[in-house]
Design an enzyme around this catalytic site. Structure first.
Site, PDB file in Angstrom:
ATOM      1  N   ARG A   1      -7.951  -0.497   5.717  1.00 36.07           N
ATOM      2  CA  ARG A   1      -7.190   0.501   4.965  1.00 36.07           C
ATOM      3  C   ARG A   1      -5.900  -0.070   4.404  1.00 36.07           C
ATOM      4  O   ARG A   1      -5.388   0.433   3.397  1.00 36.07           O
ATOM      5  CB  ARG A   1      -6.846   1.701   5.861  1.00 36.07           C
ATOM      6  CG  ARG A   1      -8.024   2.586   6.230  1.00 36.07           C
ATOM      7  CD  ARG A   1      -7.544   3.769   7.064  1.00 36.07           C
ATOM      8  NE  ARG A   1      -6.353   4.359   6.466  1.00 36.07           N
ATOM      9  CZ  ARG A   1      -5.223   4.621   7.131  1.00 36.07           C
ATOM     10  NH1 ARG A   1      -5.132   4.358   8.413  1.00 36.07           N
ATOM     11  NH2 ARG A   1      -4.204   5.151   6.506  1.00 36.07           N
TER      12      ARG A   1
ATOM     13  N   ASP B   1       5.829   0.450  11.908  1.00 35.07           N
ATOM     14  CA  ASP B   1       4.587  -0.173  11.461  1.00 35.07           C
ATOM     15  C   ASP B   1       4.473  -1.639  11.875  1.00 35.07           C
ATOM     16  O   ASP B   1       3.428  -2.257  11.655  1.00 35.07           O
ATOM     17  CB  ASP B   1       4.460  -0.073   9.938  1.00 35.07           C
ATOM     18  CG  ASP B   1       3.939   1.282   9.492  1.00 35.07           C
ATOM     19  OD1 ASP B   1       3.627   2.117  10.363  1.00 35.07           O
ATOM     20  OD2 ASP B   1       3.849   1.513   8.274  1.00 35.07           O
TER      21      ASP B   1
ATOM     22  N   LEU C   1       7.581  20.155   6.830  1.00 41.81           N
ATOM     23  CA  LEU C   1       8.804  19.863   6.080  1.00 41.81           C
ATOM     24  C   LEU C   1       8.535  19.861   4.582  1.00 41.81           C
ATOM     25  O   LEU C   1       9.382  20.293   3.792  1.00 41.81           O
ATOM     26  CB  LEU C   1       9.389  18.524   6.529  1.00 41.81           C
ATOM     27  CG  LEU C   1       9.769  18.418   8.014  1.00 41.81           C
ATOM     28  CD1 LEU C   1      10.292  17.031   8.342  1.00 41.81           C
ATOM     29  CD2 LEU C   1      10.810  19.478   8.384  1.00 41.81           C
TER      30      LEU C   1
ATOM     31  N   ARG D   1       2.094  14.190  12.469  1.00 41.01           N
ATOM     32  CA  ARG D   1       2.942  13.967  11.300  1.00 41.01           C
ATOM     33  C   ARG D   1       2.896  15.255  10.493  1.00 41.01           C
ATOM     34  O   ARG D   1       2.264  15.339   9.448  1.00 41.01           O
ATOM     35  CB  ARG D   1       2.435  12.774  10.480  1.00 41.01           C
ATOM     36  CG  ARG D   1       2.624  11.447  11.187  1.00 41.01           C
ATOM     37  CD  ARG D   1       2.482  10.282  10.238  1.00 41.01           C
ATOM     38  NE  ARG D   1       1.177   9.651  10.362  1.00 41.01           N
ATOM     39  CZ  ARG D   1       0.852   8.509   9.785  1.00 41.01           C
ATOM     40  NH1 ARG D   1       1.723   7.860   9.060  1.00 41.01           N
ATOM     41  NH2 ARG D   1      -0.344   8.006   9.930  1.00 41.01           N
ATOM     42  N   PRO D   2       3.549  16.310  10.979  1.00 42.38           N
ATOM     43  CA  PRO D   2       3.376  17.626  10.376  1.00 42.38           C
ATOM     44  C   PRO D   2       3.884  17.671   8.943  1.00 42.38           C
ATOM     45  O   PRO D   2       4.860  17.027   8.585  1.00 42.38           O
ATOM     46  CB  PRO D   2       4.210  18.537  11.287  1.00 42.38           C
ATOM     47  CG  PRO D   2       5.204  17.634  11.924  1.00 42.38           C
ATOM     48  CD  PRO D   2       4.512  16.321  12.100  1.00 42.38           C
TER      49      PRO D   2
ATOM     50  N   ARG E   1      -3.852  10.011   5.280  1.00 49.37           N
ATOM     51  CA  ARG E   1      -2.782  11.006   5.281  1.00 49.37           C
ATOM     52  C   ARG E   1      -1.984  11.016   3.982  1.00 49.37           C
ATOM     53  O   ARG E   1      -1.358  12.017   3.652  1.00 49.37           O
ATOM     54  CB  ARG E   1      -1.850  10.760   6.474  1.00 49.37           C
ATOM     55  CG  ARG E   1      -2.500  11.045   7.827  1.00 49.37           C
ATOM     56  CD  ARG E   1      -1.527  10.765   8.973  1.00 49.37           C
ATOM     57  NE  ARG E   1      -2.160  10.979  10.264  1.00 49.37           N
ATOM     58  CZ  ARG E   1      -2.132  12.120  10.947  1.00 49.37           C
ATOM     59  NH1 ARG E   1      -1.504  13.154  10.436  1.00 49.37           N
ATOM     60  NH2 ARG E   1      -2.722  12.223  12.113  1.00 49.37           N
TER      61      ARG E   1
ATOM     62  N   CYS F   1      -4.700   8.004  10.761  1.00 50.36           N
ATOM     63  CA  CYS F   1      -4.667   7.320  12.054  1.00 50.36           C
ATOM     64  C   CYS F   1      -4.305   8.268  13.191  1.00 50.36           C
ATOM     65  O   CYS F   1      -3.552   9.224  13.009  1.00 50.36           O
ATOM     66  CB  CYS F   1      -3.643   6.186  12.026  1.00 50.36           C
ATOM     67  SG  CYS F   1      -4.085   4.829  10.926  1.00 50.36           S
TER      68      CYS F   1
ATOM     69  N   LYS G   1       0.839  -1.208   0.000  1.00 53.32           N
ATOM     70  CA  LYS G   1       0.000   0.000   0.000  1.00 53.32           C
ATOM     71  C   LYS G   1       0.870   1.254   0.000  1.00 53.32           C
ATOM     72  O   LYS G   1       0.587   2.221  -0.720  1.00 53.32           O
ATOM     73  CB  LYS G   1      -0.898   0.003   1.242  1.00 53.32           C
ATOM     74  CG  LYS G   1      -1.647   1.302   1.463  1.00 53.32           C
ATOM     75  CD  LYS G   1      -2.423   1.285   2.773  1.00 53.32           C
ATOM     76  CE  LYS G   1      -1.561   1.535   3.992  1.00 53.32           C
ATOM     77  NZ  LYS G   1      -1.297   2.978   4.234  1.00 53.32           N
ATOM     78  N   ASN G   2       1.928   1.253   0.819  1.00 53.76           N
ATOM     79  CA  ASN G   2       2.763   2.449   0.948  1.00 53.76           C
ATOM     80  C   ASN G   2       3.670   2.670  -0.251  1.00 53.76           C
ATOM     81  O   ASN G   2       4.359   3.687  -0.326  1.00 53.76           O
ATOM     82  CB  ASN G   2       3.587   2.372   2.233  1.00 53.76           C
ATOM     83  CG  ASN G   2       2.734   2.538   3.465  1.00 53.76           C
ATOM     84  OD1 ASN G   2       1.605   3.038   3.395  1.00 53.76           O
ATOM     85  ND2 ASN G   2       3.247   2.102   4.607  1.00 53.76           N
TER      86      ASN G   2
END
Length: 427
Positions: free
Chosen positions: A403, A311, A128, A124-125, A95, A119, A22-23
């Site tokens: 997900r 993860d 950057l 998780r700003p 996200r 999640c 998925k990622n």
């Protein structure tokens, strides 16, 4: 909302095929926005996040074609783009929607992307991402929950020397994609090195991008004026593979895991070996996990790749509850990623939390009860704990696990697990 009902105590046996990552699939789908030509992707997992990304790309004027939804193969063609809006209604559960920002502004010079949801595992700003785009000449504003990005005078982004303050996977992917169409050379330092990023680089090269430095923390991208279509198969899901390795170990079973990449599992395989779990490599893409003669606890610290993946932390915690002795699990990536620990404690686990450290004393006799999943990987950890718990466990809010895990119930049933999905009333 659907629930899982699991009756523990079954030893798992058999063979399980690992789905695509998925990622890796999500940034690959976003990369299709960079060109007007078709991009065909194979080995796509049939999970909810892929459906969400498909809807998002279609909203942004991409034509997303597949024989069915969800599918293992998609063709994405974005002949032209609208004003590149990624609305909150589509991105609030995922996200990875932020990954459309870089390609959109690089291709059309403007992007309006909702600040993402996902999640509840901590901050998780995207700062950057935004700072890097500003260094490349973009004007950035955040208003009413949206990121408003544009390139002045309808021009192109400019190559820049970017040093990330901290390692960011999605930040690396976003700026990497943006840099492929920027003027001049972009250098990314302190870049993430995850296999999913290397997979994205391979796709972008097929599309005509000029990128050097894969598998290292320094990437160099020489921008081109135009990218073209390509065909690409995404890599296997290393987190799913790790989850099934632990499933075999925790149930004293014997599982053969096919279509995986053992080279992406080095940190987990080393840790399982320390704990007494035997994992045999049968073929280049096949592993077999055997029951441990004696499962012993050990310490682990989550780190960026190639370290132990955050993860897989929740799944490893479930294993630690069944190991002899004490295991200290230190979470360095996300500050709120021990939400599953309290649910495991309700099942009888002996766990204490001290900030970013979880101390697990085992072995513990777990008993079935009703628990709630707080995020995608916590869901998997609770499933593993339920597989060895005495009696019946009900896991609520399993939309999280949908997900990121394809057919998790069906795969576990085929291995002998006593698990079923209880559909919500009226669904």
């Amino acid at each position: 909302m659907d629930k899982f009902k699991i009756r523990g105590g079954k030893r798992l046996h058999g063979t399980v095929r690992i789905s695509g990552a998925k990622n890796s699939a999500l940034p690959a789908m976003a990369a299709a926005l960079l060109t007007s030509e078709p991009v065909t992707l194979h080995n796509i997992p049939k999970v909810r996040d892929i459906i969400t990304m498909s809807k998002l790309l279609a909203f942004m004027s991409a034509r997303v074609s597949a024989h069915e939804i969800p599918a293992e193969s998609y063709t994405i063609e974005t002949k032209s783009m609208n004003d590149a809006v990624a609305p909150y209604e589509l991105v609030k559960t995922m996200r990875a929607s932020i990954l459309t920002l870089g390609p959109a502004i690089a291709r059309s010079g403007v992007a309006h992307v909702s600040l993402p949801g996902g999640c509840a595992i901590g901050a998780r700003p995207v700062d950057l991402h935004l700072a890097a785009l500003e260094k490349m000449g973009a004007r950035i504003a955040t208003e009413h929950g949206y990121i408003q990005a544009s390139v002045p005078n309808g021009g192109r982004l400019k190559g820049a020397h970017i040093v990330f303050e901290k390692i960011t996977v999605t930040g690396t992917e976003n700026i990497l994609m943006a840099a492929t169409l920027a003027e001049g050379e972009t250098i990314l330092e302190n870049a993430a090195r995850e296999p999913e990023i290397t997979d994205l680089i391979h796709l972008l090269r097929k599309m005509g991008a000029v990128i050097h430095g894969e598998d290292t923390s320094t990437l160099r991208v020489r921008g081109v004026e135009k990218l073209h279509g390509a065909t690409h198969s995404v890599i296997p899901d290393r987190i799913e593979a790790g989850t099934f390795l632990i499933a075999g170990a925790i149930t004293d079973g014997e599982l053969t895991i096919t279509d995986c990449n053992p080279g992406h599992l080095g940190a987990l395989l080393a840790k399982l070996g320390t704990d007494g779990v035997s994992v045999e490599r049968l073929e280049p893409s096949t592993l077999r996990v055997h029951a441990a003669k004696r499962l012993v606890g050990s310490d682990v610290t989550t780190e960026e790749y190639p370290g132990f993946a955050t993860d897989i932390q929740a799944q490893y915690m479930a294993l630690a509850t069944q190991a002899e002795g004490t295991s200290v699990i230190t979470e360095t990536i996300f500050e709120n990623r021990f939400l599953h620990a309290s649910e495991m404690m309700r099942m009888g686990a002996n766990i204490s939390i001290d900030g970013r450290r979880a101390v697990v004393h085992g072995p513990a006799k777990l008993s079935g009860t009703t628990v709630q999943a707080s995020d995608l990987r916590a869901s998997a950890g609770l499933v593993l704990a339920a597989l060895v718990a005495e009696g019946e466990t009900l896991i609520e809010r399993v939309y999280h696990i949908d997900r990121g895990y394809e057919a998790i119930v069906e795969k576990l049933q085929a291995l002998g697990a006593d698990i079923e999905r209880l559909h919500a009333t009226g669904s």
